[in-house]
Design a protein around this motif. Structure first.
Motif, PDB file in Angstrom:
ATOM      1  N   LEU A 147       0.838  -1.190   0.000  1.00  0.00           N
ATOM      2  CA  LEU A 147       0.000   0.000   0.000  1.00  0.00           C
ATOM      3  C   LEU A 147       0.876   1.246   0.000  1.00  0.00           C
ATOM      4  N   SER A 148       0.384   2.278  -0.657  1.00  0.00           N
ATOM      5  CA  SER A 148       1.054   3.573  -0.656  1.00  0.00           C
ATOM      6  C   SER A 148       0.078   4.648  -0.195  1.00  0.00           C
ATOM      7  N   CYS A 149       0.628   5.707   0.382  1.00  0.00           N
ATOM      8  CA  CYS A 149      -0.189   6.832   0.834  1.00  0.00           C
ATOM      9  C   CYS A 149       0.548   8.112   0.488  1.00  0.00           C
TER      10      CYS A 149
ATOM     11  N   GLY B  37      -0.210  19.148   1.282  1.00  0.00           N
ATOM     12  CA  GLY B  37      -0.844  20.180   2.088  1.00  0.00           C
ATOM     13  C   GLY B  37      -0.321  20.308   3.501  1.00  0.00           C
ATOM     14  N   LEU B  38       0.699  19.534   3.857  1.00  0.00           N
ATOM     15  CA  LEU B  38       1.335  19.687   5.153  1.00  0.00           C
ATOM     16  C   LEU B  38       2.812  19.361   5.005  1.00  0.00           C
ATOM     17  N   THR B  39       3.575  19.710   6.051  1.00  0.00           N
ATOM     18  CA  THR B  39       5.011  19.413   6.043  1.00  0.00           C
ATOM     19  C   THR B  39       5.179  17.968   6.499  1.00  0.00           C
ATOM     20  N   PHE B  40       5.312  17.064   5.528  1.00  0.00           N
ATOM     21  CA  PHE B  40       5.220  15.638   5.774  1.00  0.00           C
ATOM     22  C   PHE B  40       6.159  15.176   6.881  1.00  0.00           C
ATOM     23  N   ASP B  41       7.384  15.678   6.906  1.00  0.00           N
ATOM     24  CA  ASP B  41       8.331  15.152   7.892  1.00  0.00           C
ATOM     25  C   ASP B  41       8.174  15.781   9.273  1.00  0.00           C
ATOM     26  N   ASP B  42       7.094  16.543   9.493  1.00  0.00           N
ATOM     27  CA  ASP B  42       6.709  16.967  10.844  1.00  0.00           C
ATOM     28  C   ASP B  42       5.691  16.015  11.459  1.00  0.00           C
TER      29      ASP B  42
ATOM     30  N   LYS C  86       9.405  12.194  -0.902  1.00  0.00           N
ATOM     31  CA  LYS C  86       8.278  12.005  -1.810  1.00  0.00           C
ATOM     32  C   LYS C  86       6.936  12.168  -1.117  1.00  0.00           C
ATOM     33  N   ASN C  87       6.949  12.571   0.160  1.00  0.00           N
ATOM     34  CA  ASN C  87       5.699  12.722   0.927  1.00  0.00           C
ATOM     35  C   ASN C  87       4.838  11.468   0.846  1.00  0.00           C
ATOM     36  N   THR C  88       5.477  10.324   0.988  1.00  0.00           N
ATOM     37  CA  THR C  88       4.778   9.061   0.782  1.00  0.00           C
ATOM     38  C   THR C  88       5.050   8.077   1.909  1.00  0.00           C
ATOM     39  N   LEU C  89       3.998   7.390   2.306  1.00  0.00           N
ATOM     40  CA  LEU C  89       4.029   6.345   3.319  1.00  0.00           C
ATOM     41  C   LEU C  89       3.720   5.023   2.641  1.00  0.00           C
TER      42      LEU C  89
END
Length: 129
Positions: free
Chosen positions: A20-22, A26-31, A76-79
């Motif tokens: 799965l990918s997410c 719209g936000l600072t992903f690494d915060d 990549k702002n991805t989980l």
């Protein structure tokens, strides 16, 4: 505006794998601490796995330990959630969620749905026996 979009769900035979990918905007992903949750019909939403902002600490539900792996790619702002050894009882809608990271979060908080602010619409995972 924060957008959380899951992908990668599908139908798989027992013993198979899915990733799965997410994607989050719209936000600072690494915060943010990130988590995967799931909800089967007639059941409460449960925490599957979560990961701190740096990826340095991960949390897993007992039911998926040793089979699922959570990871993130901040550039990549991805989980991600790598799911191996899938079982029919893993069948559920899987959701990605985000919460602003705090340093003293307990395991229960890290896997608790009520801790998280931003949610995606979910991706369906179905495991056939």
């Amino acid at each position: 505006q924060v957008q959380v979009v899951e992908s990668g769900g599908g139908l798989v035979h027992a013993g198979g794998s899915l990733r799965l990918s997410c994607s989050v905007t719209g936000l600072t992903f690494d915060d943010y601490m990130m988590g995967w949750f799931r909800q089967a019909p007639g059941k409460e939403r449960e925490g599957v796995a979560s990961i701190t902002w740096s990826g340095g600490t991960t949390y897993y539900a007992d039911s998926v330990k040793g089979r699922f792996t959570i990871s993130r790619e901040n550039a990549k702002n991805t989980l991600y959630l790598q799911m191996d050894g899938l079982k029919p009882e893993d069948t559920a809608m899987y959701y990605c969620a985000a919460v602003l990271w705090t340093p003293f979060m307990t395991t229960a908080e890290a896997l608790g749905a009520s801790s998280y602010n931003y949610w995606g619409q979910g991706t369906q995972v179905t495991v056939s026996s």
